[in-house]
Design an enzyme around this catalytic site. Structure first.
Site, PDB file in Angstrom:
ATOM      1  CE  LYS A 183      30.326  47.113  36.723  1.00 51.48           C
ATOM      2  NZ  LYS A 183      29.714  46.577  37.955  1.00 51.48           N
ATOM      3  CD  GLU A 259      45.012  39.642  37.193  1.00 50.08           C
ATOM      4  OE1 GLU A 259      44.980  38.403  37.311  1.00 50.08           O
ATOM      5  OE2 GLU A 259      46.055  40.278  36.984  1.00 50.08           O
ATOM      6  CB  CYS A 293      40.427  34.342  41.578  1.00 51.28           C
ATOM      7  SG  CYS A 293      41.709  35.265  42.436  1.00 51.28           S
ATOM      8  CD  GLU A 390      36.190  30.592  39.094  1.00 52.24           C
ATOM      9  OE1 GLU A 390      35.450  31.190  38.289  1.00 52.24           O
ATOM     10  OE2 GLU A 390      37.169  31.138  39.634  1.00 52.24           O
TER      11      GLU A 390
HETATM   12  P1  NAD Z   1      31.571  38.714  37.220  1.00 44.94           P
HETATM   13  O1  NAD Z   1      32.399  38.486  36.016  1.00 44.94           O
HETATM   14  O2  NAD Z   1      30.168  38.288  37.210  1.00 44.94           O
HETATM   15  O3  NAD Z   1      31.552  40.265  37.584  1.00 44.94           O
HETATM   16  C1  NAD Z   1      32.745  40.982  37.840  1.00 44.94           C
HETATM   17  C2  NAD Z   1      32.499  42.449  37.534  1.00 44.94           C
HETATM   18  O4  NAD Z   1      32.305  42.592  36.128  1.00 44.94           O
HETATM   19  C3  NAD Z   1      31.247  43.032  38.182  1.00 44.94           C
HETATM   20  O5  NAD Z   1      31.504  44.356  38.560  1.00 44.94           O
HETATM   21  C4  NAD Z   1      30.216  42.970  37.058  1.00 44.94           C
HETATM   22  O6  NAD Z   1      29.194  43.926  37.187  1.00 44.94           O
HETATM   23  C5  NAD Z   1      31.088  43.270  35.853  1.00 44.94           C
HETATM   24  N1  NAD Z   1      30.626  42.759  34.568  1.00 44.94           N
HETATM   25  C6  NAD Z   1      29.963  41.607  34.321  1.00 44.94           C
HETATM   26  N2  NAD Z   1      29.742  41.483  32.996  1.00 44.94           N
HETATM   27  C7  NAD Z   1      30.286  42.569  32.400  1.00 44.94           C
HETATM   28  C8  NAD Z   1      30.369  43.027  31.050  1.00 44.94           C
HETATM   29  N3  NAD Z   1      29.868  42.318  30.032  1.00 44.94           N
HETATM   30  N4  NAD Z   1      31.004  44.191  30.802  1.00 44.94           N
HETATM   31  C9  NAD Z   1      31.543  44.908  31.797  1.00 44.94           C
HETATM   32  N5  NAD Z   1      31.461  44.548  33.104  1.00 44.94           N
HETATM   33  C10 NAD Z   1      30.859  43.377  33.390  1.00 44.94           C
HETATM   34  O7  NAD Z   1      32.375  38.048  38.425  1.00 44.94           O
HETATM   35  P2  NAD Z   1      31.974  37.987  39.961  1.00 44.94           P
HETATM   36  O8  NAD Z   1      30.913  36.935  40.124  1.00 44.94           O
HETATM   37  O9  NAD Z   1      31.725  39.357  40.491  1.00 44.94           O
HETATM   38  O10 NAD Z   1      33.361  37.483  40.608  1.00 44.94           O
HETATM   39  C11 NAD Z   1      33.746  36.156  40.613  1.00 44.94           C
HETATM   40  C12 NAD Z   1      34.717  35.872  39.486  1.00 44.94           C
HETATM   41  O11 NAD Z   1      35.835  36.751  39.584  1.00 44.94           O
HETATM   42  C13 NAD Z   1      35.294  34.477  39.565  1.00 44.94           C
HETATM   43  O12 NAD Z   1      35.333  33.905  38.285  1.00 44.94           O
HETATM   44  C14 NAD Z   1      36.719  34.714  40.092  1.00 44.94           C
HETATM   45  O13 NAD Z   1      37.634  33.699  39.774  1.00 44.94           O
HETATM   46  C15 NAD Z   1      37.049  36.018  39.471  1.00 44.94           C
HETATM   47  N6  NAD Z   1      38.146  36.681  40.214  1.00 44.94           N
HETATM   48  C16 NAD Z   1      39.405  36.661  39.665  1.00 44.94           C
HETATM   49  C17 NAD Z   1      40.472  37.233  40.360  1.00 44.94           C
HETATM   50  C18 NAD Z   1      41.878  37.202  39.797  1.00 44.94           C
HETATM   51  O14 NAD Z   1      42.758  37.867  40.349  1.00 44.94           O
HETATM   52  N7  NAD Z   1      42.128  36.459  38.736  1.00 44.94           N
HETATM   53  C19 NAD Z   1      40.236  37.845  41.604  1.00 44.94           C
HETATM   54  C20 NAD Z   1      38.941  37.850  42.115  1.00 44.94           C
HETATM   55  C21 NAD Z   1      37.897  37.264  41.396  1.00 44.94           C
END
Ligand code: NAD
Length: 487
Positions: A183, A259, A293, A390
Protein backbone atom coordinates in the site's frame (compact mmCIF):
# COMPACT_ATOMS: atom_id res chain seq x y z
CA UNK A 1 17.51 16.94 -23.07
CA UNK A 2 14.92 18.86 -21.08
CA UNK A 3 13.08 16.92 -18.42
CA UNK A 4 10.26 19.44 -18.11
CA UNK A 5 6.75 18.55 -19.20
CA UNK A 6 3.20 19.79 -18.78
CA UNK A 7 1.65 17.85 -15.87
CA UNK A 8 -1.86 18.56 -17.24
CA UNK A 9 -1.05 16.56 -20.36
CA UNK A 10 0.12 13.28 -18.88
CA UNK A 11 -2.30 10.48 -18.22
CA UNK A 12 -2.19 9.22 -14.63
CA UNK A 13 -4.53 6.23 -14.27
CA UNK A 14 -5.27 5.41 -10.67
CA UNK A 15 -6.55 2.09 -9.37
CA UNK A 16 -5.20 -1.08 -7.79
CA UNK A 17 -2.92 -3.71 -9.33
CA UNK A 18 -4.11 -7.17 -8.34
CA UNK A 19 -3.13 -10.56 -9.74
CA UNK A 20 -0.98 -8.96 -12.43
CA UNK A 21 -3.63 -6.60 -13.82
CA UNK A 22 -4.78 -3.03 -13.33
CA UNK A 23 -8.07 -2.85 -11.42
CA UNK A 24 -10.00 0.39 -11.92
CA UNK A 25 -11.51 1.87 -8.75
CA UNK A 26 -13.63 4.85 -7.78
CA UNK A 27 -11.52 7.69 -6.37
CA UNK A 28 -12.33 9.04 -2.90
CA UNK A 29 -9.53 11.22 -1.49
CA UNK A 30 -8.25 14.18 -3.57
CA UNK A 31 -4.61 14.05 -4.64
CA UNK A 32 -2.86 17.44 -4.87
CA UNK A 33 0.17 18.64 -6.78
CA UNK A 34 2.16 20.32 -3.99
CA UNK A 35 4.12 22.29 -6.60
CA UNK A 36 1.08 24.40 -7.52
CA UNK A 37 -1.62 23.21 -5.11
CA UNK A 38 -3.91 21.87 -7.83
CA UNK A 39 -6.11 18.87 -7.01
CA UNK A 40 -5.86 16.66 -10.10
CA UNK A 41 -7.05 13.13 -9.20
CA UNK A 42 -8.76 11.12 -6.48
CA UNK A 43 -7.25 8.17 -4.66
CA UNK A 44 -9.48 5.12 -4.11
CA UNK A 45 -9.58 3.38 -0.74
CA UNK A 46 -9.34 -0.41 -0.89
CA UNK A 47 -11.62 -1.89 1.77
CA UNK A 48 -11.20 -5.25 3.53
CA UNK A 49 -12.65 -7.12 0.54
CA UNK A 50 -10.27 -5.55 -1.98
CA UNK A 51 -7.31 -6.11 0.35
CA UNK A 52 -8.41 -9.73 0.77
CA UNK A 53 -8.59 -10.14 -3.03
CA UNK A 54 -5.00 -8.91 -3.26
CA UNK A 55 -3.86 -11.29 -0.50
CA UNK A 56 -5.60 -14.24 -2.19
CA UNK A 57 -4.04 -13.27 -5.53
CA UNK A 58 -0.62 -13.23 -3.86
CA UNK A 59 -1.19 -16.68 -2.35
CA UNK A 60 -2.41 -18.09 -5.66
CA UNK A 61 0.61 -16.64 -7.48
CA UNK A 62 2.99 -18.23 -4.97
CA UNK A 63 1.27 -21.62 -5.38
CA UNK A 64 1.20 -21.53 -9.17
CA UNK A 65 4.66 -20.09 -9.79
CA UNK A 66 6.50 -21.95 -7.01
CA UNK A 67 8.41 -18.66 -6.58
CA UNK A 68 9.48 -19.52 -3.04
CA UNK A 69 10.74 -23.00 -3.93
CA UNK A 70 12.13 -22.45 -7.44
CA UNK A 71 15.80 -22.43 -8.41
CA UNK A 72 16.88 -19.25 -6.57
CA UNK A 73 18.79 -18.09 -9.65
CA UNK A 74 15.44 -17.84 -11.49
CA UNK A 75 14.35 -15.23 -8.96
CA UNK A 76 17.67 -13.44 -9.47
CA UNK A 77 17.21 -13.25 -13.24
CA UNK A 78 13.60 -12.04 -13.07
CA UNK A 79 14.50 -9.34 -10.54
CA UNK A 80 17.47 -8.23 -12.63
CA UNK A 81 15.21 -7.85 -15.69
CA UNK A 82 12.83 -5.79 -13.52
CA UNK A 83 15.69 -3.51 -12.43
CA UNK A 84 16.68 -3.02 -16.09
CA UNK A 85 13.09 -2.11 -17.09
CA UNK A 86 12.79 0.34 -14.19
CA UNK A 87 15.97 2.08 -15.29
CA UNK A 88 14.85 2.16 -18.92
CA UNK A 89 11.48 3.61 -17.87
CA UNK A 90 13.00 6.61 -16.09
CA UNK A 91 11.14 9.13 -18.24
CA UNK A 92 7.62 7.83 -17.51
CA UNK A 93 8.35 6.82 -13.94
CA UNK A 94 9.93 10.21 -13.32
CA UNK A 95 6.86 12.01 -14.60
CA UNK A 96 4.43 9.87 -12.61
CA UNK A 97 6.51 10.35 -9.47
CA UNK A 98 7.18 14.05 -9.77
CA UNK A 99 3.60 15.32 -10.22
CA UNK A 100 2.08 14.41 -6.83
CA UNK A 101 5.33 14.33 -4.85
CA UNK A 102 8.02 16.67 -3.54
CA UNK A 103 10.80 15.08 -5.60
CA UNK A 104 12.33 17.20 -8.39
CA UNK A 105 12.30 15.16 -11.60
CA UNK A 106 16.05 15.37 -12.24
CA UNK A 107 16.71 13.93 -8.77
CA UNK A 108 14.16 11.15 -9.32
CA UNK A 109 15.73 10.17 -12.60
CA UNK A 110 19.40 10.34 -11.61
CA UNK A 111 18.94 9.44 -7.97
CA UNK A 112 15.86 7.56 -6.85
CA UNK A 113 15.37 5.41 -9.97
CA UNK A 114 19.04 4.61 -10.53
CA UNK A 115 19.59 3.73 -6.88
CA UNK A 116 16.40 1.66 -6.68
CA UNK A 117 17.48 -0.40 -9.71
CA UNK A 118 20.85 -0.96 -8.02
CA UNK A 119 19.18 -2.06 -4.79
CA UNK A 120 16.91 -4.50 -6.62
CA UNK A 121 20.05 -6.03 -8.20
CA UNK A 122 21.72 -6.18 -4.76
CA UNK A 123 18.85 -8.24 -3.33
CA UNK A 124 18.49 -10.30 -6.52
CA UNK A 125 22.10 -11.42 -6.04
CA UNK A 126 21.36 -12.60 -2.50
CA UNK A 127 18.72 -15.09 -3.60
CA UNK A 128 21.20 -17.93 -4.23
CA UNK A 129 23.76 -17.03 -1.58
CA UNK A 130 21.92 -17.20 1.70
CA UNK A 131 19.98 -20.25 2.87
CA UNK A 132 19.59 -23.12 5.29
CA UNK A 133 22.39 -24.09 7.69
CA UNK A 134 23.46 -27.59 8.71
CA UNK A 135 23.60 -27.98 12.49
CA UNK A 136 26.53 -29.71 14.27
CA UNK A 137 24.49 -32.53 15.86
CA UNK A 138 25.45 -36.11 16.95
CA UNK A 139 26.63 -38.43 14.13
CA UNK A 140 23.47 -40.53 14.38
CA UNK A 141 21.32 -37.47 13.89
CA UNK A 142 20.96 -34.87 11.24
CA UNK A 143 19.79 -31.39 12.05
CA UNK A 144 19.51 -28.16 10.14
CA UNK A 145 18.02 -24.71 10.36
CA UNK A 146 15.80 -24.44 7.33
CA UNK A 147 15.37 -20.94 5.93
CA UNK A 148 11.95 -20.37 4.38
CA UNK A 149 10.03 -17.44 2.93
CA UNK A 150 7.01 -16.17 4.88
CA UNK A 151 4.52 -16.33 2.02
CA UNK A 152 2.58 -13.07 1.77
CA UNK A 153 4.35 -9.96 3.04
CA UNK A 154 2.40 -6.75 3.62
CA UNK A 155 4.18 -3.46 2.93
CA UNK A 156 3.16 0.13 3.62
CA UNK A 157 5.18 3.12 2.41
CA UNK A 158 5.21 6.93 2.91
CA UNK A 159 5.04 9.74 0.33
CA UNK A 160 8.51 11.23 0.74
CA UNK A 161 10.50 8.89 -1.56
CA UNK A 162 7.77 6.72 -3.11
CA UNK A 163 9.86 4.75 -5.66
CA UNK A 164 12.77 4.24 -3.28
CA UNK A 165 10.54 3.15 -0.41
CA UNK A 166 8.63 0.71 -2.63
CA UNK A 167 11.99 -0.72 -3.78
CA UNK A 168 13.21 -1.12 -0.18
CA UNK A 169 10.16 -3.25 0.62
CA UNK A 170 9.56 -5.15 -2.63
CA UNK A 171 13.12 -6.14 -3.56
CA UNK A 172 14.19 -8.08 -0.43
CA UNK A 173 10.75 -9.65 0.02
CA UNK A 174 10.64 -10.94 -3.57
CA UNK A 175 14.30 -12.02 -3.63
CA UNK A 176 13.64 -14.00 -0.45
CA UNK A 177 10.80 -15.88 -2.18
CA UNK A 178 7.68 -14.05 -0.96
CA UNK A 179 4.76 -12.34 -2.65
CA UNK A 180 3.88 -8.78 -1.59
CA UNK A 181 0.77 -6.67 -1.11
CA UNK A 182 1.98 -3.05 -1.04
CA UNK A 183 0.00 0.00 0.00
CA UNK A 184 1.72 3.20 -1.13
CA UNK A 185 0.85 6.55 0.41
CA UNK A 186 -2.54 7.86 -0.67
CA UNK A 187 -0.75 11.09 -1.66
CA UNK A 188 1.67 9.44 -4.11
CA UNK A 189 -0.04 6.34 -5.50
CA UNK A 190 1.14 6.30 -9.14
CA UNK A 191 4.75 5.14 -9.34
CA UNK A 192 4.12 1.88 -7.44
CA UNK A 193 1.47 0.93 -10.03
CA UNK A 194 3.98 1.47 -12.81
CA UNK A 195 6.63 -0.57 -10.96
CA UNK A 196 4.12 -3.44 -10.65
CA UNK A 197 3.34 -3.25 -14.39
CA UNK A 198 7.06 -3.35 -15.20
CA UNK A 199 7.49 -6.38 -12.92
CA UNK A 200 4.95 -8.31 -14.99
CA UNK A 201 6.79 -7.31 -18.20
CA UNK A 202 10.04 -8.50 -16.62
CA UNK A 203 8.57 -11.97 -16.11
CA UNK A 204 8.00 -11.78 -12.37
CA UNK A 205 4.93 -14.01 -12.07
CA UNK A 206 1.61 -12.13 -12.11
CA UNK A 207 0.22 -11.68 -8.62
CA UNK A 208 3.57 -11.64 -6.83
CA UNK A 209 3.34 -7.85 -6.57
CA UNK A 210 -0.08 -6.45 -5.71
CA UNK A 211 -0.73 -2.76 -5.12
CA UNK A 212 -3.73 -1.63 -3.08
CA UNK A 213 -4.46 2.08 -2.86
CA UNK A 214 -5.95 3.87 0.09
CA UNK A 215 -5.44 5.65 3.38
CA UNK A 216 -4.14 4.21 6.62
CA UNK A 217 -7.44 4.00 8.48
CA UNK A 218 -9.21 1.85 5.88
CA UNK A 219 -6.68 0.13 3.62
CA UNK A 220 -3.66 0.16 5.92
CA UNK A 221 -5.68 -1.24 8.77
CA UNK A 222 -7.16 -3.99 6.58
CA UNK A 223 -3.68 -4.98 5.42
CA UNK A 224 -1.95 -5.00 8.83
CA UNK A 225 -4.84 -6.93 10.37
CA UNK A 226 -5.17 -9.52 7.59
CA UNK A 227 -4.59 -12.96 9.11
CA UNK A 228 -2.90 -14.33 5.97
CA UNK A 229 -0.35 -11.53 5.76
CA UNK A 230 2.49 -13.34 7.50
CA UNK A 231 4.89 -10.41 7.91
CA UNK A 232 4.54 -6.63 7.82
CA UNK A 233 7.06 -4.08 6.66
CA UNK A 234 6.21 -0.44 7.33
CA UNK A 235 7.89 2.90 6.76
CA UNK A 236 6.25 6.05 8.06
CA UNK A 237 5.70 8.10 11.19
CA UNK A 238 6.21 6.79 14.72
CA UNK A 239 2.55 7.56 15.51
CA UNK A 240 1.35 5.33 12.65
CA UNK A 241 3.90 2.68 13.67
CA UNK A 242 2.40 2.63 17.16
CA UNK A 243 -1.14 2.29 15.74
CA UNK A 244 0.05 -0.59 13.54
CA UNK A 245 1.66 -2.41 16.47
CA UNK A 246 -1.64 -2.04 18.34
CA UNK A 247 -3.67 -3.39 15.43
CA UNK A 248 -1.33 -6.35 14.94
CA UNK A 249 -1.49 -7.16 18.65
CA UNK A 250 -5.30 -7.06 18.50
CA UNK A 251 -5.72 -9.10 15.33
CA UNK A 252 -3.05 -11.80 15.76
CA UNK A 253 0.75 -11.81 15.91
CA UNK A 254 3.12 -11.26 13.01
CA UNK A 255 6.70 -9.98 12.82
CA UNK A 256 7.08 -6.34 11.89
CA UNK A 257 9.80 -4.19 10.42
CA UNK A 258 9.08 -0.59 11.39
CA UNK A 259 11.10 2.28 9.89
CA UNK A 260 9.88 5.37 11.71
CA UNK A 261 10.60 9.03 12.38
CA UNK A 262 13.78 10.79 13.43
CA UNK A 263 15.29 14.00 14.73
CA UNK A 264 18.91 13.45 13.87
CA UNK A 265 21.84 15.43 15.29
CA UNK A 266 24.98 16.53 13.46
CA UNK A 267 27.76 17.05 15.99
CA UNK A 268 30.52 19.40 14.82
CA UNK A 269 33.75 19.63 16.81
CA UNK A 270 36.06 22.65 16.70
CA UNK A 271 38.66 20.85 14.55
CA UNK A 272 36.18 19.94 11.79
CA UNK A 273 36.80 20.95 8.18
CA UNK A 274 34.46 23.93 8.14
CA UNK A 275 33.70 24.10 4.44
CA UNK A 276 33.07 20.37 4.00
CA UNK A 277 30.96 20.25 7.16
CA UNK A 278 28.79 23.20 6.15
CA UNK A 279 28.24 21.65 2.72
CA UNK A 280 27.26 18.27 4.19
CA UNK A 281 24.82 19.85 6.66
CA UNK A 282 23.26 22.12 4.03
CA UNK A 283 22.85 19.25 1.57
CA UNK A 284 21.22 17.09 4.23
CA UNK A 285 18.57 19.65 5.18
CA UNK A 286 17.88 20.82 1.62
CA UNK A 287 17.40 17.24 0.38
CA UNK A 288 13.71 16.79 -0.37
CA UNK A 289 13.22 20.15 1.41
CA UNK A 290 13.94 18.52 4.77
CA UNK A 291 11.33 15.81 4.24
CA UNK A 292 13.68 12.90 4.83
CA UNK A 293 13.56 10.59 7.82
CA UNK A 294 17.32 11.00 8.35
CA UNK A 295 17.34 14.80 7.82
CA UNK A 296 20.16 16.09 10.02
CA UNK A 297 18.02 18.83 11.49
CA UNK A 298 19.85 19.44 14.78
CA UNK A 299 23.28 21.05 14.42
CA UNK A 300 25.29 20.76 17.64
CA UNK A 301 28.51 22.70 17.25
CA UNK A 302 31.52 23.65 19.37
CA UNK A 303 30.86 27.18 20.65
CA UNK A 304 34.06 28.56 19.11
CA UNK A 305 33.03 27.41 15.62
CA UNK A 306 29.33 28.26 15.83
CA UNK A 307 29.38 31.72 14.30
CA UNK A 308 31.55 30.73 11.34
CA UNK A 309 29.50 27.59 10.64
CA UNK A 310 26.18 29.43 10.87
CA UNK A 311 27.47 32.10 8.46
CA UNK A 312 28.48 29.46 5.89
CA UNK A 313 25.19 27.61 6.30
CA UNK A 314 23.26 30.81 5.70
CA UNK A 315 25.03 31.29 2.36
CA UNK A 316 24.50 27.69 1.28
CA UNK A 317 20.82 27.64 2.27
CA UNK A 318 20.19 30.75 0.19
CA UNK A 319 21.48 28.96 -2.90
CA UNK A 320 18.31 27.12 -3.97
CA UNK A 321 16.39 26.89 -7.18
CA UNK A 322 12.78 26.32 -6.15
CA UNK A 323 10.29 25.30 -8.80
CA UNK A 324 7.72 22.75 -9.88
CA UNK A 325 8.89 19.20 -9.41
CA UNK A 326 8.29 18.48 -13.11
CA UNK A 327 10.76 21.18 -14.20
CA UNK A 328 14.18 19.68 -14.93
CA UNK A 329 16.02 22.71 -13.53
CA UNK A 330 14.34 22.60 -10.10
CA UNK A 331 16.64 21.67 -7.23
CA UNK A 332 14.34 22.59 -4.34
CA UNK A 333 10.85 21.11 -4.22
CA UNK A 334 7.73 21.91 -2.19
CA UNK A 335 6.42 20.67 1.13
CA UNK A 336 3.97 17.81 0.49
CA UNK A 337 0.77 19.67 1.39
CA UNK A 338 -0.66 22.92 2.68
CA UNK A 339 -1.47 21.14 5.95
CA UNK A 340 2.12 19.97 6.41
CA UNK A 341 3.45 23.43 5.47
CA UNK A 342 1.27 24.98 8.17
CA UNK A 343 2.63 22.45 10.67
CA UNK A 344 6.23 23.31 9.73
CA UNK A 345 5.49 27.02 10.10
CA UNK A 346 3.63 26.67 13.39
CA UNK A 347 6.53 24.70 14.93
CA UNK A 348 8.91 27.46 13.78
CA UNK A 349 6.65 30.21 15.17
CA UNK A 350 6.17 28.35 18.48
CA UNK A 351 9.94 28.04 18.78
CA UNK A 352 10.38 31.76 18.12
CA UNK A 353 7.76 32.47 20.78
CA UNK A 354 9.87 30.60 23.35
CA UNK A 355 13.10 32.39 22.48
CA UNK A 356 14.52 31.15 19.15
CA UNK A 357 16.27 33.64 16.88
CA UNK A 358 15.69 33.35 13.12
CA UNK A 359 18.98 33.49 11.25
CA UNK A 360 17.30 32.96 7.88
CA UNK A 361 13.95 31.80 6.55
CA UNK A 362 11.07 31.39 8.99
CA UNK A 363 8.40 31.87 6.37
CA UNK A 364 6.79 30.34 3.29
CA UNK A 365 8.28 31.23 -0.08
CA UNK A 366 6.44 33.90 -2.01
CA UNK A 367 5.36 31.74 -4.95
CA UNK A 368 2.47 29.41 -5.79
CA UNK A 369 2.50 25.97 -4.19
CA UNK A 370 3.62 24.73 -0.79
CA UNK A 371 7.19 26.05 -0.57
CA UNK A 372 8.96 26.90 2.71
CA UNK A 373 12.17 28.90 3.03
CA UNK A 374 15.24 27.05 4.28
CA UNK A 375 15.36 28.13 7.91
CA UNK A 376 18.04 28.33 10.61
CA UNK A 377 17.06 28.85 14.24
CA UNK A 378 19.61 29.71 16.94
CA UNK A 379 19.15 30.37 20.67
CA UNK A 380 17.07 27.22 21.01
CA UNK A 381 16.81 25.38 24.30
CA UNK A 382 16.45 21.63 24.47
CA UNK A 383 12.73 22.22 25.22
CA UNK A 384 12.13 24.21 22.03
CA UNK A 385 9.62 22.49 19.69
CA UNK A 386 12.12 22.90 16.85
CA UNK A 387 14.53 20.72 18.82
CA UNK A 388 12.14 18.14 20.19
CA UNK A 389 9.68 17.59 17.28
CA UNK A 390 10.28 15.92 13.92
CA UNK A 391 9.40 18.98 11.80
CA UNK A 392 9.78 17.24 8.42
CA UNK A 393 10.69 20.47 6.68
CA UNK A 394 13.79 22.57 5.83
CA UNK A 395 14.48 23.75 9.37
CA UNK A 396 17.86 23.55 11.11
CA UNK A 397 18.44 24.34 14.75
CA UNK A 398 21.91 25.33 15.98
CA UNK A 399 22.95 24.54 19.57
CA UNK A 400 26.43 25.02 20.99
CA UNK A 401 28.59 23.02 23.41
CA UNK A 402 31.75 23.52 25.44
CA UNK A 403 32.76 19.88 26.00
CA UNK A 404 32.44 16.46 24.38
CA UNK A 405 30.22 15.39 27.25
CA UNK A 406 27.86 18.29 26.68
CA UNK A 407 27.80 17.56 22.93
CA UNK A 408 26.70 13.99 23.63
CA UNK A 409 24.03 15.13 26.06
CA UNK A 410 22.59 17.50 23.46
CA UNK A 411 22.80 14.88 20.70
CA UNK A 412 20.77 12.37 22.68
CA UNK A 413 17.04 12.63 21.87
CA UNK A 414 14.45 11.36 24.32
CA UNK A 415 12.43 9.56 21.65
CA UNK A 416 14.32 9.18 18.39
CA UNK A 417 17.55 7.44 17.38
CA UNK A 418 17.54 7.12 13.61
CA UNK A 419 20.81 8.66 12.40
CA UNK A 420 23.59 11.02 13.48
CA UNK A 421 26.59 12.82 12.01
CA UNK A 422 29.98 13.55 13.56
CA UNK A 423 32.47 16.02 12.12
CA UNK A 424 36.03 16.02 13.47
CA UNK A 425 39.60 15.40 12.30
CA UNK A 426 40.37 13.52 15.55
CA UNK A 427 39.91 9.80 14.85
CA UNK A 428 39.93 8.77 18.52
CA UNK A 429 37.22 11.28 19.33
CA UNK A 430 35.20 10.19 16.30
CA UNK A 431 35.27 6.57 17.46
CA UNK A 432 34.42 7.49 21.05
CA UNK A 433 31.43 9.53 19.92
CA UNK A 434 30.26 6.88 17.43
CA UNK A 435 30.23 4.37 20.30
CA UNK A 436 28.24 6.69 22.56
CA UNK A 437 25.57 7.85 20.09
CA UNK A 438 22.29 5.98 20.26
CA UNK A 439 21.40 5.86 16.57
CA UNK A 440 20.91 3.16 13.95
CA UNK A 441 23.33 4.89 11.56
CA UNK A 442 26.25 7.21 12.29
CA UNK A 443 28.12 9.06 9.54
CA UNK A 444 31.55 10.58 10.19
CA UNK A 445 32.74 13.54 8.12
CA UNK A 446 29.80 13.03 5.75
CA UNK A 447 26.05 13.00 6.10
CA UNK A 448 23.61 10.85 4.16
CA UNK A 449 23.32 7.40 2.64
CA UNK A 450 25.88 6.18 0.14
CA UNK A 451 25.32 3.57 -2.55
CA UNK A 452 26.69 0.83 -0.28
CA UNK A 453 23.46 -1.12 -0.07
CA UNK A 454 25.11 -3.66 2.22
CA UNK A 455 24.78 -1.10 5.03
CA UNK A 456 21.37 -1.58 6.63
CA UNK A 457 19.22 1.34 7.74
CA UNK A 458 16.88 1.50 10.69
CA UNK A 459 16.30 3.18 14.00
CA UNK A 460 17.09 2.86 17.68
CA UNK A 461 14.45 3.81 20.27
CA UNK A 462 11.11 4.95 18.76
CA UNK A 463 12.74 5.39 15.35
CA UNK A 464 11.99 1.80 14.55
CA UNK A 465 12.36 -1.94 14.84
CA UNK A 466 14.42 -3.97 12.38
CA UNK A 467 16.26 -2.85 9.25
CA UNK A 468 15.77 -2.07 5.59
CA UNK A 469 18.62 -2.69 3.12
CA UNK A 470 21.67 -4.86 3.82
CA UNK A 471 21.68 -8.58 4.54
CA UNK A 472 19.35 -7.84 7.46
CA UNK A 473 16.49 -6.87 5.15
CA UNK A 474 16.84 -10.11 3.19
CA UNK A 475 16.87 -12.23 6.34
CA UNK A 476 13.93 -10.29 7.78
CA UNK A 477 11.91 -11.66 4.88
CA UNK A 478 12.66 -15.30 5.75
CA UNK A 479 11.83 -17.35 8.80
CA UNK A 480 13.71 -20.35 10.19
CA UNK A 481 12.54 -23.85 11.00
CA UNK A 482 14.69 -26.22 13.09
CA UNK A 483 14.70 -29.80 11.82
CA UNK A 484 16.21 -32.82 13.62
CA UNK A 485 16.23 -36.40 12.32
CA UNK A 486 17.27 -39.51 14.27
CA UNK A 487 19.03 -41.51 11.57
P1 NAD B 1 2.51 8.37 7.81
O1 NAD B 1 2.85 7.55 9.00
O2 NAD B 1 1.46 9.38 7.92
O3 NAD B 1 2.08 7.42 6.61
C1 NAD B 1 2.94 6.41 6.11
C2 NAD B 1 2.09 5.33 5.47
O4 NAD B 1 1.35 4.67 6.49
C3 NAD B 1 1.05 5.83 4.47
O5 NAD B 1 0.94 4.92 3.42
C4 NAD B 1 -0.23 5.88 5.31
O6 NAD B 1 -1.40 5.76 4.53
C5 NAD B 1 -0.04 4.66 6.19
N1 NAD B 1 -0.73 4.67 7.47
C6 NAD B 1 -0.98 5.73 8.28
N2 NAD B 1 -1.62 5.31 9.39
C7 NAD B 1 -1.76 3.97 9.29
C8 NAD B 1 -2.36 2.97 10.11
N3 NAD B 1 -2.92 3.26 11.29
N4 NAD B 1 -2.32 1.69 9.70
C9 NAD B 1 -1.74 1.35 8.53
N5 NAD B 1 -1.20 2.26 7.69
C10 NAD B 1 -1.19 3.55 8.08
O7 NAD B 1 3.88 9.00 7.32
P2 NAD B 1 4.14 9.96 6.08
O8 NAD B 1 3.66 11.34 6.45
O9 NAD B 1 3.63 9.34 4.83
O10 NAD B 1 5.75 9.93 6.00
C11 NAD B 1 6.55 10.71 6.82
C12 NAD B 1 7.06 9.90 7.99
O11 NAD B 1 7.74 8.74 7.52
C13 NAD B 1 8.08 10.66 8.81
O12 NAD B 1 7.84 10.46 10.18
C14 NAD B 1 9.42 10.01 8.40
O13 NAD B 1 10.44 10.14 9.35
C15 NAD B 1 9.00 8.61 8.17
N6 NAD B 1 9.98 7.92 7.30
C16 NAD B 1 10.86 7.04 7.88
C17 NAD B 1 11.83 6.41 7.10
C18 NAD B 1 12.84 5.46 7.72
O14 NAD B 1 13.56 4.79 6.98
N7 NAD B 1 12.92 5.38 9.04
C19 NAD B 1 11.88 6.66 5.72
C20 NAD B 1 10.96 7.55 5.17
C21 NAD B 1 10.00 8.17 5.98
Amino acid sequence: MSLSFDPDLIEMPIGHHIGGAFVAAQGEVPIHRPSDNVAFADCPAADVDVVDRAVQAAKAALRQSQWGGCQPRDRTRALQRWADLIEADAKVLGQLESVPSTRPIAQIKNGDIAVTAEQIRFFAEMADKEGSLLAPTRDDQMGWVASEPYGVVGAITPWNFPISMAGWKLAPALAAGNAVVLKPSEMTPFSALRMAELAVKAGIPEGLINIVQGNGATTGNALTGHPEVAKLSFTGSTVAGQAIMGNIARTGMKPMTLELGGKSPQVVFADADLEMTAQAIATSILANSGQACVAGSRVIVAAELAEALAAQLQVLLANINPGPTWDGTTTYGPIISEKQLKRVDSLVQESIAVGATVLCGGNRLDRPGCFYMPTILTDVSDKSPAVTEEIFGPVLTVQTFLSEEEALQLADHATYGLAAGVFTRDLSRALRVVNELEAGTVWVNRYGRSRDHILPTGGYKSSGIGKDLGREAYHANRRSKSVLIDL
